[in-house]
Design a protein around this motif. Sequence first.
Motif, short mmCIF file in Angstrom:
data_model
loop_
_atom_site.label_atom_id
_atom_site.label_comp_id
_atom_site.label_asym_id
_atom_site.label_seq_id
_atom_site.Cartn_x
_atom_site.Cartn_y
_atom_site.Cartn_z
N ASP A 15 19.61 2.70 -84.01
CA ASP A 15 20.10 1.33 -83.88
C ASP A 15 21.19 1.29 -82.80
O ASP A 15 21.76 2.31 -82.45
CB ASP A 15 20.72 0.85 -85.20
N ARG A 17 24.72 1.03 -81.85
CA ARG A 17 25.96 1.23 -82.59
C ARG A 17 27.12 0.58 -81.85
O ARG A 17 27.18 0.63 -80.64
CB ARG A 17 26.19 2.73 -82.79
N ARG A 18 28.01 -0.03 -82.60
CA ARG A 18 29.09 -0.79 -81.98
C ARG A 18 30.46 -0.34 -82.45
O ARG A 18 30.62 0.06 -83.59
CB ARG A 18 28.95 -2.28 -82.31
N ALA A 30 26.82 -2.68 -87.76
CA ALA A 30 25.85 -2.36 -86.70
C ALA A 30 25.38 -0.93 -86.91
O ALA A 30 26.13 0.00 -86.77
CB ALA A 30 26.51 -2.51 -85.33
#
Lengths: 259, 322
Positions: A15, A17-18, A30
Amino acid sequence: MRIVVLVKQVPDTADVRRLDVNNGLLDRDAGEPIVDEINERALEVALRYKDEHKAAEVVVLSMGPENAIKSIRKALSMGADSGVHVVDESLAGADALLTSLAISRALEQTRFDLVIAGNESTDGNGGIVPAMLSERLGVPLLGFLANVEITEAQVSGERQGDDGTVNVHAGLPAIMTVTERFDYARFPNFKGIMTAKRKPVETVTLAELGLDAAEVSSLDRTEVISTAERPARAAGTKIEDDGNAAATLVEFLATNRLV
Amino acid sequence: MAHILVLAEISRHGHVADSARGLLALASRLGDPIAVVATREPLADDLIARLGSLGATQVYQAQSEQADTALVAPQVEALAAAVATLNPAAVLLSHSFDGREAAARLAVRTGSGVLVDAIDVRTEDGRIIASGSVYGGNYLVDSTTTGMPIITVRPGAIDESAPAASAQVISETVTVDAAKAGMIDSYNDAPEVSVRPELLGAKKVVSGGRGFGSKENFAMVEELADALGAAVGASRAAVDAGYSPQTTQVGQTGVSVSPDLYIALGISGAIQHRAGMQTAKTIVAINKDADAPIFDVADFGIVGDVFTIVPQLIETIKSRSA
Ligand SMILES: Cc1cc2nc3c(=O)[nH]c(=O)nc-3n(C[C@H](O)[C@H](O)[C@H](O)COP(=O)(O)OP(=O)(O)OC[C@H]3O[C@@H](n4cnc5c(N)ncnc54)[C@H](O)[C@@H]3O)c2cc1C
Ligand SMILES: Nc1ncnc2c1ncn2[C@@H]1O[C@H](COP(=O)(O)O)[C@@H](O)[C@H]1O
């Protein structure tokens, strides 16, 4: 033989990532929280030992927020016998020094002959917690192994190095870390998933580890000062090969002084 | 001027590791660079001269009987002794296998915070700050510690060199508690690498993926790399399949590179692969699937077959330089 596998719950690397640019902390929304893949490989090493030595006991230990129980259950469904969950509000955003302090206390209480960890986690790329544990607990570390042989008395294997590999060994109790040279882990089967729900998981807080807030806040800390997001890359030219693509690419490289 | 300690790794063949240059360069920016070495025999004069030429004003040599047999522990003892004597403002190590384990163990000894995988360091308002490239280069994060920082530096990240110095030697003896250390039995040397540039810090990288289908076919990646004077990289799928050694893996769990040119051949461009290469200045991709995500980050993409295009590229490039 009592083997403790250290499992960290991390945001899925598949995914986006933040980081929160205001405080540099992980944006927990996230990235689906999952068991870090390298820790599944670590668990697989323990489970294979248990396949051969029925008396062996495999404990998974994770330090993380409430929802890290999900990762512990996953490990139990794969075949681990029991879990330890270190969870405490004052551990939120803990750096490696604090993480290793809490985990080392939990390991002392849980007791172990062998600790198996991942070489580095995908959300920090530190690769330093296991070495900190080895120093805190006063037991040898065989880090960055490509393969391993575990006997009642010792652990040995091939360690990755910068110019080749090194054959290493250590007497038990010891800590080892696995690299991606180890196999992918087995999948949980139906029986594993059903029994995982009944397997014991012990929850421990900092106080139960004999650590108080004063001791925690007296540690040196790492602090994020600023976080900047890099502008996303834009796609450039894309051509279909019509027989001339190689020549066009070499021209592109030449124009940009890359050839 | 504040002392800045650098762990200089010495290979078992007696060479100063490549990381020493960048580490001493950063140290000289922060203060007075001192190289710390764990060694069995006193260092040869040429090694001391070499460390001086890389900027070390002093070499702290900690001699240990176990320097060749105990894993990382001699380096930790050397650093701990040097910290106690020299009271440095920071300790810098390579983010290598040995370097980060030594950093971690030293941190427990001195109670210090560790800043990992830095790509730059600086002093600001009297504080030492490390910059890191996080989540595949999507974020640039500056961090510091409350006490003396221990900083590991990404291999290949630093281009500069410190002004040469002539190094004074400080000698100490340290002892290692062998019961608390892993023991080294023997070494398996990597096959002698060709004249090809090292992946870390390379200016050009040519990487191949599962699209090549076999180790034999993967040789085409190496041939193009040689024609361009580039290092060879690979996706994890290519490494898992045995087409290329593990040390060539680029990405999340492999190495991160920031070359001027990155060419991805038969690589889909999974997010974990992009994490290790998307900070390259120019990205070129060749893939037969027009929808492959690698094209989202490519400055120049070709939808086509690597088996047709790569041989043409090799030929065209060779004929240009001929
Ligand atoms: C925790 C974790 C960490 C990971 N770390 C890394 C990492 O560090 N590095 C990494 O690379 N991956 C990593 N991965 C794996 C990653 O998710 C992908 O599986 C991997 O990158 C895929 O490699 P690939 O692109 O070579 O293979 P594939 O995804 O199978 O892609 C092959 C590509 O080749 C193309 N192709 C096939 N034949 C031809 C042809 N003849 N001509 C042109 N194109 C052709 C296909 O269209 C396809 O796009 C990681 C995964 C996880 C879960
Ligand atoms: N919070 C945690 N809980 C359990 N294990 C951890 C934790 N943090 C680190 N580890 C272990 O240490 C390894 C290396 O992590 P790191 O040093 O964070 O890169 C991981 O793969 C885990 O095995």
